[in-house]
Structure formats: structure tokens, C-alpha cells
Design a protein around this motif. Sequence first.
Motif, mmCIF file in Angstrom:
data_model
loop_
_atom_site.group_PDB
_atom_site.id
_atom_site.type_symbol
_atom_site.label_atom_id
_atom_site.label_comp_id
_atom_site.label_asym_id
_atom_site.label_seq_id
_atom_site.Cartn_x
_atom_site.Cartn_y
_atom_site.Cartn_z
ATOM 1 N N VAL A 231 -33.911 -54.215 89.907
ATOM 2 C CA VAL A 231 -32.343 -53.853 88.820
ATOM 3 C C VAL A 231 -32.533 -54.761 87.739
ATOM 4 N N TYR A 232 -33.375 -55.463 87.319
ATOM 5 C CA TYR A 232 -32.463 -56.886 85.880
ATOM 6 C C TYR A 232 -34.013 -56.213 85.500
ATOM 7 N N GLY A 233 -34.575 -55.669 85.933
ATOM 8 C CA GLY A 233 -36.560 -55.100 84.716
ATOM 9 C C GLY A 233 -37.085 -56.587 84.225
ATOM 10 N N VAL A 234 -37.583 -57.431 85.626
ATOM 11 C CA VAL A 234 -37.683 -58.867 84.776
ATOM 12 C C VAL A 234 -38.474 -59.673 85.967
ATOM 13 N N ALA A 235 -39.559 -60.202 85.497
ATOM 14 C CA ALA A 235 -40.479 -60.750 86.717
ATOM 15 C C ALA A 235 -39.729 -62.031 86.870
ATOM 16 N N CYS A 236 -40.013 -62.567 87.861
ATOM 17 C CA CYS A 236 -39.667 -63.932 87.723
ATOM 18 C C CYS A 236 -40.336 -64.642 90.000
ATOM 19 N N ASP A 237 -40.211 -66.043 89.304
ATOM 20 C CA ASP A 237 -40.386 -66.292 91.179
ATOM 21 C C ASP A 237 -39.262 -67.613 91.311
ATOM 22 N N VAL A 238 -39.195 -66.959 92.639
ATOM 23 C CA VAL A 238 -37.797 -67.879 93.370
ATOM 24 C C VAL A 238 -37.957 -68.703 94.073
ATOM 25 N N LEU A 239 -37.303 -70.322 93.858
ATOM 26 C CA LEU A 239 -38.151 -71.760 93.880
ATOM 27 C C LEU A 239 -36.841 -72.011 94.995
ATOM 28 N N VAL A 240 -37.885 -73.342 94.695
ATOM 29 C CA VAL A 240 -36.208 -74.003 96.396
ATOM 30 C C VAL A 240 -36.255 -75.130 94.943
ATOM 31 N N HIS A 241 -34.799 -76.167 94.761
ATOM 32 C CA HIS A 241 -34.551 -77.074 94.220
ATOM 33 C C HIS A 241 -35.131 -78.413 95.458
ATOM 34 N N PRO A 242 -35.834 -78.862 94.861
ATOM 35 C CA PRO A 242 -36.304 -80.697 95.475
ATOM 36 C C PRO A 242 -35.402 -81.316 96.185
ATOM 37 N N ARG A 243 -34.146 -81.320 95.295
ATOM 38 C CA ARG A 243 -32.494 -81.852 96.368
ATOM 39 C C ARG A 243 -31.696 -81.107 96.831
ATOM 40 N N THR A 244 -31.890 -80.514 96.443
ATOM 41 C CA THR A 244 -30.127 -79.558 96.677
ATOM 42 C C THR A 244 -30.699 -78.462 97.597
ATOM 43 N N ALA A 250 -37.371 -69.242 88.395
ATOM 44 C CA ALA A 250 -38.348 -69.286 87.213
ATOM 45 C C ALA A 250 -38.507 -67.185 86.232
ATOM 46 N N LEU A 251 -37.554 -67.496 85.370
ATOM 47 C CA LEU A 251 -38.290 -66.199 84.764
ATOM 48 C C LEU A 251 -39.468 -65.904 84.270
ATOM 49 N N ASP A 252 -39.481 -65.209 83.388
ATOM 50 C CA ASP A 252 -41.446 -64.952 83.342
ATOM 51 C C ASP A 252 -41.281 -63.893 82.215
ATOM 52 N N LEU A 253 -40.951 -63.762 81.094
ATOM 53 C CA LEU A 253 -39.944 -62.300 80.515
ATOM 54 C C LEU A 253 -42.168 -61.849 80.270
ATOM 55 N N ALA A 254 -42.851 -62.542 79.473
ATOM 56 C CA ALA A 254 -44.094 -62.009 79.144
ATOM 57 C C ALA A 254 -44.625 -60.897 79.850
ATOM 58 N N ALA A 255 -44.350 -61.034 81.737
ATOM 59 C CA ALA A 255 -44.906 -60.289 82.952
ATOM 60 C C ALA A 255 -43.810 -59.088 83.236
ATOM 61 N N SER A 256 -42.516 -59.635 82.561
ATOM 62 C CA SER A 256 -41.601 -58.611 82.723
ATOM 63 C C SER A 256 -41.600 -57.163 82.382
ATOM 64 N N PRO A 257 -41.949 -56.186 83.624
ATOM 65 C CA PRO A 257 -42.077 -54.728 82.569
ATOM 66 C C PRO A 257 -40.042 -54.312 81.707
ATOM 67 N N ALA A 258 -40.073 -53.446 81.644
ATOM 68 C CA ALA A 258 -39.431 -53.069 80.310
ATOM 69 C C ALA A 258 -38.732 -51.520 81.438
ATOM 70 N N LYS A 259 -37.769 -51.886 81.715
ATOM 71 C CA LYS A 259 -36.530 -51.201 82.798
ATOM 72 C C LYS A 259 -36.175 -50.404 81.541
ATOM 73 N N GLU A 260 -36.468 -49.245 82.108
ATOM 74 C CA GLU A 260 -36.423 -47.776 81.517
ATOM 75 C C GLU A 260 -34.444 -47.403 82.011
ATOM 76 N N SER A 261 -34.450 -46.751 80.713
ATOM 77 C CA SER A 261 -32.965 -46.754 80.237
ATOM 78 C C SER A 261 -32.169 -45.993 80.819
ATOM 79 N N THR A 262 -31.663 -46.127 81.674
ATOM 80 C CA THR A 262 -29.950 -45.420 81.995
ATOM 81 C C THR A 262 -28.629 -44.260 81.119
ATOM 82 N N ALA A 263 -29.065 -45.297 80.113
ATOM 83 C CA ALA A 263 -27.776 -44.070 79.143
ATOM 84 C C ALA A 263 -27.887 -42.646 79.045
#
Length: 263
Positions: A231-244, A250-263
Motif C-alpha cells: 500500500v505504501y511502497g515502504v519496507a518495514c519490520d513490525v516489532l512489539v514494544h517491550p513494555r506496552t 521500523a521503516l527500512d527506506l533503503a530496502a523500500s521499492p518505489a510504488k508505481e504512480s497512480t496519477a
Amino acid sequence: MKVEARDVVVSLSGRPVLTGVDLEVRSGEVLGLLGPNGSGKSTLLRTIYRAIRPDGGAVEVGGLDVWSSTTREVARRCAVLTQDHATEVELSVLDLVLLGRIPHRTLLRRSDRDDEALARECLDRVDAAHLENRMLPTLSGGERQRVLLARALAQQPKVLLLDEPTNHLDIAHQLELLSLVRRLGVTAVIALHDLTLAAAYCDRLALLDQGRLVAAGPPEEVLTPDRVRDVYGVACDVLVHPRTGRLLLALDLAASPAKESTA
């Protein structure tokens, strides 16, 4: 109070913006409305508070069809905090908050002491009581956002609709505002861009993409790495907060593919 959108279709200037959206917001829950820019979040909110009439489908608040009802009837159930609002109106903060009482007044009745007491209580709830006598144009963006939330609370709504309410707020006031919304005990629909904030403060999330609802449910079911990438064209890891135990993205911009433009 429950909110329902059934098969909602909206086109603006001939361009499809919402396509067959079905969404139920349960009574008393806080639902986060997510999606990239142009996904239809604001448009969906506007169909609920009678700003944009859908081309098809139905919207109900507490069983009331909002488009077969008057603006006053809907305003007695729903309060709105939008992104677009006048900033140069020469009103005092207290007078602005008192505007939230209009749906509950008759044409001939002006604000009274009870209204003023309620307005001051609402200002206090959003940490803005000290601004009561300030004029609206003198406020900072963050101060203005809190005052506008106080005006919405003055309507004593059963449903609160917020379109990017954390804009212009520093991180402390972002957290305070979302915590306040949770404590109100009313049904709330909040359009947000910050996925981690949405996961932390919302009971459920609804994710829009190109005018379609692609997922709805608890944060851990909606915000998966694959779905965020798609949906966002961004690679990420989904983590769990240790207290809550809440989700952290955690976004990984270096590994994020460019999402195709819908314009």
C-alpha cells in the motif's frame, strides 16, 4: 454509537475517489483510518459528516441516515475536527468554543452561563484553559488545534470524527490528544498518517488504498509488512514494544521499492 458506511461510492470531478466502501465502526471504539495521500480517507469522513454526498451507498450514525437527516440532527450526534478551518477570524477562544453549542440551542436562545461553563471545561480538558481570552489569529498551530478540539467537545458528541488531528502538534501534544480521545468514551474515527501512533491508540484500523478498503481489523492484522509494502511502497519490520505490547513499525527506506504512480 455505531457508524456504518455501506457500499459508499464517491466521484469528484469525474474521478473515482471511493469505490464500494463498506465499514462498520463499533459503538465506543476508536478506529484509525489509514492510507496514503489520495486514498480517500478525508472523503470518507466527509460523507459521514455531510460535507460530500456520496454517489451511491448509505451512511448511518446510530441508525440515523445522515443524508436523509438535517445538518442539525447530524451535528447533535457527530462533532468534527477537520484540516481546513479559518485561521484569521477575529473571535476569542471562548467564543469559538461556544460555537460548538449551536446545534443544541434554539434560534432565539443565546449562550448562557451553563454553555460558558461547559466551554471552559472543554478548554481545560485539552490543556487550553489559559487561552480563553486570546484571539484566534494569535494562536500557534498547535494551540489552534487544541482549541478546535475543545469546540468539538462542546457539542457533547456521541461520535467524534478527526481528520489528521495531530498535524501541527509536537510529539508530547500528539500523545496527549490521542490519549484524551481514548478517555472520552465516545465512538471516534481518526484519519492518521503515523502508523505507529495509530497502532498504539486505536482499537481497530481500516486501511484504504486508491479508494478501496483493503483491510480492517486489529492493528496486528492490518499492519503486516507485506501490506505496508503493497500500500505504501515502504519496507518495514513490525516489532512489539517491550513494555506496552503495542506494535512498532521500523521503516527500512533503503530496502523500500518505489510504488508505481497512480496519477
